[in-house]
Write an enzyme that holds these catalytic residues in place. Structure first.
Site, mmCIF file in Angstrom:
data_model
loop_
_atom_site.group_PDB
_atom_site.id
_atom_site.type_symbol
_atom_site.label_atom_id
_atom_site.label_comp_id
_atom_site.label_asym_id
_atom_site.label_seq_id
_atom_site.Cartn_x
_atom_site.Cartn_y
_atom_site.Cartn_z
ATOM 1 N N GLU A 115 5.639 17.739 9.661
ATOM 2 C CA GLU A 115 5.409 16.330 9.314
ATOM 3 C C GLU A 115 6.134 16.035 8.021
ATOM 4 O O GLU A 115 6.305 16.932 7.185
ATOM 5 C CB GLU A 115 3.914 16.082 9.040
ATOM 6 C CG GLU A 115 3.067 16.072 10.266
ATOM 7 C CD GLU A 115 1.577 16.061 9.901
ATOM 8 O OE1 GLU A 115 1.218 15.823 8.734
ATOM 9 O OE2 GLU A 115 0.784 16.320 10.815
ATOM 10 N N LYS A 117 6.410 14.937 4.327
ATOM 11 C CA LYS A 117 5.441 15.015 3.238
ATOM 12 C C LYS A 117 5.503 13.702 2.469
ATOM 13 O O LYS A 117 6.528 13.377 1.867
ATOM 14 C CB LYS A 117 5.787 16.193 2.320
ATOM 15 C CG LYS A 117 4.781 16.417 1.226
ATOM 16 C CD LYS A 117 5.105 17.712 0.514
ATOM 17 C CE LYS A 117 4.118 18.067 -0.567
ATOM 18 N NZ LYS A 117 3.647 16.999 -1.388
ATOM 19 N N ASP A 119 4.932 10.962 -0.281
ATOM 20 C CA ASP A 119 4.767 11.000 -1.732
ATOM 21 C C ASP A 119 3.710 9.972 -2.125
ATOM 22 O O ASP A 119 4.018 8.850 -2.510
ATOM 23 C CB ASP A 119 6.118 10.673 -2.391
ATOM 24 C CG ASP A 119 6.098 10.992 -3.868
ATOM 25 O OD1 ASP A 119 5.191 11.713 -4.309
ATOM 26 O OD2 ASP A 119 6.988 10.503 -4.578
ATOM 27 N N TYR A 226 -3.473 12.160 8.618
ATOM 28 C CA TYR A 226 -2.936 13.349 9.263
ATOM 29 C C TYR A 226 -3.971 14.429 9.574
ATOM 30 O O TYR A 226 -3.618 15.506 10.026
ATOM 31 C CB TYR A 226 -1.785 13.962 8.459
ATOM 32 C CG TYR A 226 -2.035 14.090 6.967
ATOM 33 C CD1 TYR A 226 -2.992 14.957 6.464
ATOM 34 C CD2 TYR A 226 -1.279 13.355 6.067
ATOM 35 C CE1 TYR A 226 -3.198 15.079 5.104
ATOM 36 C CE2 TYR A 226 -1.477 13.475 4.697
ATOM 37 C CZ TYR A 226 -2.434 14.326 4.219
ATOM 38 O OH TYR A 226 -2.649 14.438 2.882
ATOM 39 N N LYS A 315 9.534 21.687 -0.182
ATOM 40 C CA LYS A 315 9.947 20.610 -1.094
ATOM 41 C C LYS A 315 11.454 20.569 -1.214
ATOM 42 O O LYS A 315 12.090 21.600 -1.486
ATOM 43 C CB LYS A 315 9.361 20.858 -2.486
ATOM 44 C CG LYS A 315 7.851 20.838 -2.522
ATOM 45 C CD LYS A 315 7.366 19.776 -3.508
ATOM 46 C CE LYS A 315 5.868 19.644 -3.500
ATOM 47 N NZ LYS A 315 5.202 20.392 -4.539
ATOM 48 N N CYS A 409 16.677 -9.335 -31.388
ATOM 49 C CA CYS A 409 17.125 -9.488 -30.007
ATOM 50 C C CYS A 409 18.649 -9.381 -29.936
ATOM 51 O O CYS A 409 19.344 -10.076 -30.687
ATOM 52 C CB CYS A 409 16.654 -10.842 -29.481
ATOM 53 S SG CYS A 409 17.397 -11.265 -27.884
ATOM 54 N N CYS A 412 19.970 -13.200 -28.793
ATOM 55 C CA CYS A 412 19.857 -14.421 -29.619
ATOM 56 C C CYS A 412 19.647 -14.089 -31.093
ATOM 57 O O CYS A 412 19.556 -14.988 -31.921
ATOM 58 C CB CYS A 412 18.709 -15.287 -29.125
ATOM 59 S SG CYS A 412 17.081 -14.599 -29.509
ATOM 60 N N CYS A 427 11.184 -10.437 -27.349
ATOM 61 C CA CYS A 427 11.882 -11.514 -28.034
ATOM 62 C C CYS A 427 11.009 -12.744 -27.825
ATOM 63 O O CYS A 427 10.738 -13.136 -26.694
ATOM 64 C CB CYS A 427 13.260 -11.729 -27.401
ATOM 65 S SG CYS A 427 14.008 -13.257 -27.961
ATOM 66 N N CYS A 432 15.809 -18.206 -25.893
ATOM 67 C CA CYS A 432 16.811 -17.124 -25.937
ATOM 68 C C CYS A 432 17.628 -17.179 -24.637
ATOM 69 O O CYS A 432 17.052 -17.224 -23.542
ATOM 70 C CB CYS A 432 16.096 -15.780 -26.055
ATOM 71 S SG CYS A 432 17.166 -14.369 -25.719
HETATM 72 S S1 IVH Z 1 -1.839 18.301 4.900
HETATM 73 C C1 IVH Z 1 -5.063 21.397 3.938
HETATM 74 N N1 IVH Z 1 0.140 16.631 5.487
HETATM 75 O O1 IVH Z 1 0.732 16.973 -0.113
HETATM 76 C C2 IVH Z 1 -3.929 20.509 4.276
HETATM 77 N N2 IVH Z 1 -0.514 16.863 3.215
HETATM 78 O O2 IVH Z 1 1.250 19.307 -1.729
HETATM 79 C C3 IVH Z 1 -3.951 19.276 3.513
HETATM 80 N N3 IVH Z 1 0.714 15.425 1.678
HETATM 81 O O3 IVH Z 1 -2.615 17.477 -1.054
HETATM 82 C C4 IVH Z 1 -2.728 18.495 3.418
HETATM 83 N N4 IVH Z 1 1.980 14.446 3.183
HETATM 84 O O4 IVH Z 1 -1.779 15.030 -0.696
HETATM 85 C C5 IVH Z 1 -0.626 17.177 4.517
HETATM 86 N N5 IVH Z 1 1.808 15.172 6.134
HETATM 87 C C6 IVH Z 1 1.051 15.705 5.181
HETATM 88 C C7 IVH Z 1 1.187 15.336 3.824
HETATM 89 C C8 IVH Z 1 0.385 15.942 2.875
HETATM 90 C C9 IVH Z 1 1.666 14.515 1.897
HETATM 91 C C10 IVH Z 1 0.170 15.760 0.341
HETATM 92 C C11 IVH Z 1 -1.324 15.934 0.289
HETATM 93 C C12 IVH Z 1 -1.517 17.354 -0.212
HETATM 94 C C13 IVH Z 1 -0.235 17.609 -0.923
HETATM 95 C C14 IVH Z 1 0.054 19.084 -1.052
#
Ligand code: IVH
Length: 672
Positions: A115, A117, A119, A226, A315, A409, A412, A427, A432
């Site tokens: 999946e 990840k 942010d 998720y 990551k 500034c 101005c 400012c 201005c």
């Molecule tokens: S699963 C025990 N799935 O990443 C499993 N986490 O670095 C729990 N996060 O704490 C997390 N996208 O806040 C999962 N598709 C995803 C995610 C995800 C973002 C975050 C989540 C987690 C952190 C860990």
């Protein structure tokens, strides 16, 4: 159809459209049609208070700002994930999984789900009998904060689940900022002279900790889910795939790009495929989460004290580069906020060339001790404005001098001053040229007065030639003056004159937005226009009256009051009105029939958290209710504050229903 039936029908219809819009991103009706459904529901509920369900679509924001968050203990701890940074790390993870499961050579390989990840900030949501009862942040994994009021404002999170749902179910996922909402939030913060959020995760975390739920609602957070948390004996018969499917069926938003990987090679391929493609997504993702698909296999592997052994987070490497900082310059925004930015020796980061980068605010710059001429590390995260992470001290020229924020500034030459409670210098000169240019750019922009053909270059020329000193001067321009500008023929001048003339008849919300009142964006302007009908009515409204409007919180109300209190703003309005710019809209007809509290009798006891006794009484009466001094069988509701005394006892004895301040305010919702 009875009111109850119509309310039910409208609620179902609105939920369906919310799901189509916020979860599936496939709206079937326009925003205007959606608003009309909401309006009808609100009006009906205002007359039939007893029919307001806690999970009605109107109940997403209600009540006064919270005073803090309660701590909640997670029934099942919210674990974090172990990280992988390289292909080798991913293969090592797969080795550990196979070893843990006892998968030998020739045995079928474990399957993973990959999946994106997200942010954002992880959240746990609890539903009882299909209704959302609690939303909590992860906190330290064992205890988090109860952010239910804020969670309820996120339209991608259903208040009621669809289909067959267990009595109690807890689901987990990520709240996040879609890129446009994040960019808008940071732009507003820059204008307001507040520090900007470095990334969507910080913005999501900061927003979820906001005590004013109406502000949370305004910012436009969304959520992907998720995980379904199992209670008691885990159901190990199924897979993660099935869980994602189940989440969708219940009405949750599930990020759609997940894939089942038949081997670690597929996982590596998935990570590689999204490395660059992720920048085209509408949300920020910083990696890939890899999870064992079989829940039975997960059960066999178990967890360490911190991480599940069955998942890892890959990551992507940070998108950074090192380059020379040539110069630090200062930008002046619409409200006068002075923000330093870096002029860089252009450098390629994540596929695009960066020549300018934000330095946030002077305090941040001083803390990092960034100097002109330094080699600096710059970072780009997707659509986020590139930023200077910090200097490379080992490469600093010994002669480099610490940078000083100017005291005047740069445009101005007026003094820059710092209000005590703010992080930035401003400012204060309202004429201005830099401020004026930005204000006029905003005034004529598409979401404001929408004057086509009046772009930035033209605005600058008009200001430089002394033809325009304020927005009102735009309406005094003549075809002859316009025709005298660079690259402007008689025909274009005539077209522009026609556009300016046309804008005079704009709906009043456009003017409200155009004025650039802090914290009042396009949506805020529409809400104010819809409720008050004219600039004059808004100018005359008290902060309380402003706040009584659905979606207007204390921050926006305060800012509106402040704007109208300034004499030069009042003068601007008079000039605009005299020039023929419309300052009122079609007057809203008050709905026929009773106001929200008509026929109801209230008794107030104890100290309410934000309203004085008098103010609460005034609001109840304005909504058609009556306030009396003592409790009797005729009392409809007892409004209860802290340290309530004998009235509470009597009300309890008589079985009179009670409301706290938040519930009272929710009931006074204006039937807009
Ligand atoms: S699963 C025990 N799935 O990443 C499993 N986490 O670095 C729990 N996060 O704490 C997390 N996208 O806040 C999962 N598709 C995803 C995610 C995800 C973002 C975050 C989540 C987690 C952190 C860990």
């Amino acid at each position: 159809m009875t009111p109850a039936e119509r309310i039910q029908q409208l609620s179902d219809e609105i939920r369906r459209h919310e799901h189509l819009y916020y979860v599936k991103a496939e709206p079937e009706i326009s925003d205007g049609q959606f608003d009309a459904l909401m309006r009808e529901l609100r009006t009906l509920e205002a007359v039939h208070l007893e029919l307001i369900a806690p999970d009605s679509p109107t109940q997403r924001v209600g009540g006064a700002p919270a005073r803090g968050f309660d701590t909640v203990e997670h029934g099942v701890p919210m674990l974090s994930l172990d990280n992988a940074y390289t292909e080798d790390d991913l293969r090592a993870f797969d080795d550990r999984v196979r070893r843990g499961l006892g998968v030998g050579d020739g045995d079928p390989l474990p399957r993973y789900v990959c999946e994106l990840k997200i942010d954002g900030l992880s959240l746990s949501l609890r539903y009882e009998r299909g209704r959302l009862v609690r939303g909590a942040t992860r906190g330290d994994g064992v205890r988090g904060e109860d952010v239910t009021a804020n969670v309820r404002t996120i339209r991608a999170i259903p208040l009621t689940l669809r289909g067959a749902v267990p009595d109690v179910v807890e689901v987990r996922g990520e709240v996040y900022f879609p890129k446009p909402a994040f960019a808008k939030l940071n732009a507003e913060r820059e204008e307001a002279g507040e520090s900007q959020f470095a990334n969507p995760r910080n913005a999501a975390a900061g927003t979820m900790r906001t005590l004013d739920a109406s502000e949370v609602a305004r910012r436009g957070l969304s959520a992907w889910l998720y995980q379904v948390v199992m209670f008691g004996a885990p159901d190990t018969s199924t897979t993660h795939e099935a869980m994602l499917q189940q989440l969708s069926e219940w009405g949750f938003a599930v990020e759609s790009h997940w894939q089942v990987a038949a081997s670690i090679d597929d996982v590596v391929g998935f990570c590689a495929a999204w490395r660059d493609a992720r920048h085209n997504l509408a949300f920020e993702t910083d990696g890939v989460v890899i999870k064992l698909n079989s829940l039975a296999e997960r059960e066999r592997l178990g967890t360490t004290s911190k991480f599940p052994r069955w998942a890892t987070a890959y990551k992507y490497p940070a998108q950074q580069a090192t380059t020379r900082l040539l110069k630090i310059e200062v930008n002046i925004g619409r409200t006068g906020a002075a923000t330093p930015y870096a002029v860089l020796d252009p450098v390629l980061v994540a596929g695009s060339t960066i020549g300018l980068a934000t330095l946030h605010n002077p305090d941040d710059l001083a803390r990092k001790d960034i100097r002109e001429g330094d080699w600096v590390v710059v970072e780009k995260a997707g659509d986020v404005i590139p930023r200077v992470v910090g200097p490379v001290l080992s490469r600093r020229d010994p002669g480099a001098m610490p940078w000083q924020m100017p005291t005047r500034c740069p445009v101005c030459d007026g003094p820059l001053s710092k209000p005590d409670d703010e992080a930035v210098l401003r400012c204060e000169n309202s004429s201005c040229p830099a401020r004026l240019t930005r204000s006029l750019d905003h005034f004529v922009s598409r979401g404001a007065m929408n004057i086509e053909g009046l772009g930035e270059v033209l605005v600058r020329q008009l200001i430089e030639r002394g033809l325009v000193h304020s927005a009102a001067d735009l309406y005094a321009l003549t075809p002859e003056t316009l025709a005298g500008l660079d690259r402007m023929g008689t025909k274009s001048a005539a077209n522009l004159m026609a556009e300016i003339e046309r804008s005079k008849g704009n709906d009043v919300w456009r003017l409200i937005n155009a004025l650039g009142i802090r914290h009042v964006g396009e949506r805020g302007a529409q809400v104010l226009a819809d409720h008050f009908g004219s600039m004059e009515a808004i100018a005359g409204a008290s902060a309380d009256q402003l706040q009584s409007v659905h979606e207007v919180g204390p921050v926006m109300a305060g800012s509106v009051r402040q704007w109208f209190a300034e004499p030069h703003n009042q003068a601007l309005l008079v000039r605009l009105r005299d020039a023929g710019v419309r300052t009122d809209g079609p007057v809203r007809v008050q709905p026929e029939g009773p106001r929200p509290l008509t026929g109801l009798t209230f008794v107030i006891t104890g100290a309410l958290p934000t309203l004085s006794r008098e103010e609460a009484q005034r609001r109840i009466e304005a909504a058609g209710g009556k306030v009396v001094g003592s409790v009797s069988r005729k009392t409809s509701f007892l409004v209860v504050g802290a340290e309530a005394g004998s009235k509470l006892e009597k009300a309890e004895a008589l079985g009179i229903p009670q409301l706290d301040e938040a519930a009272l305010l929710a009931r006074i919702m204006s039937p807009s």
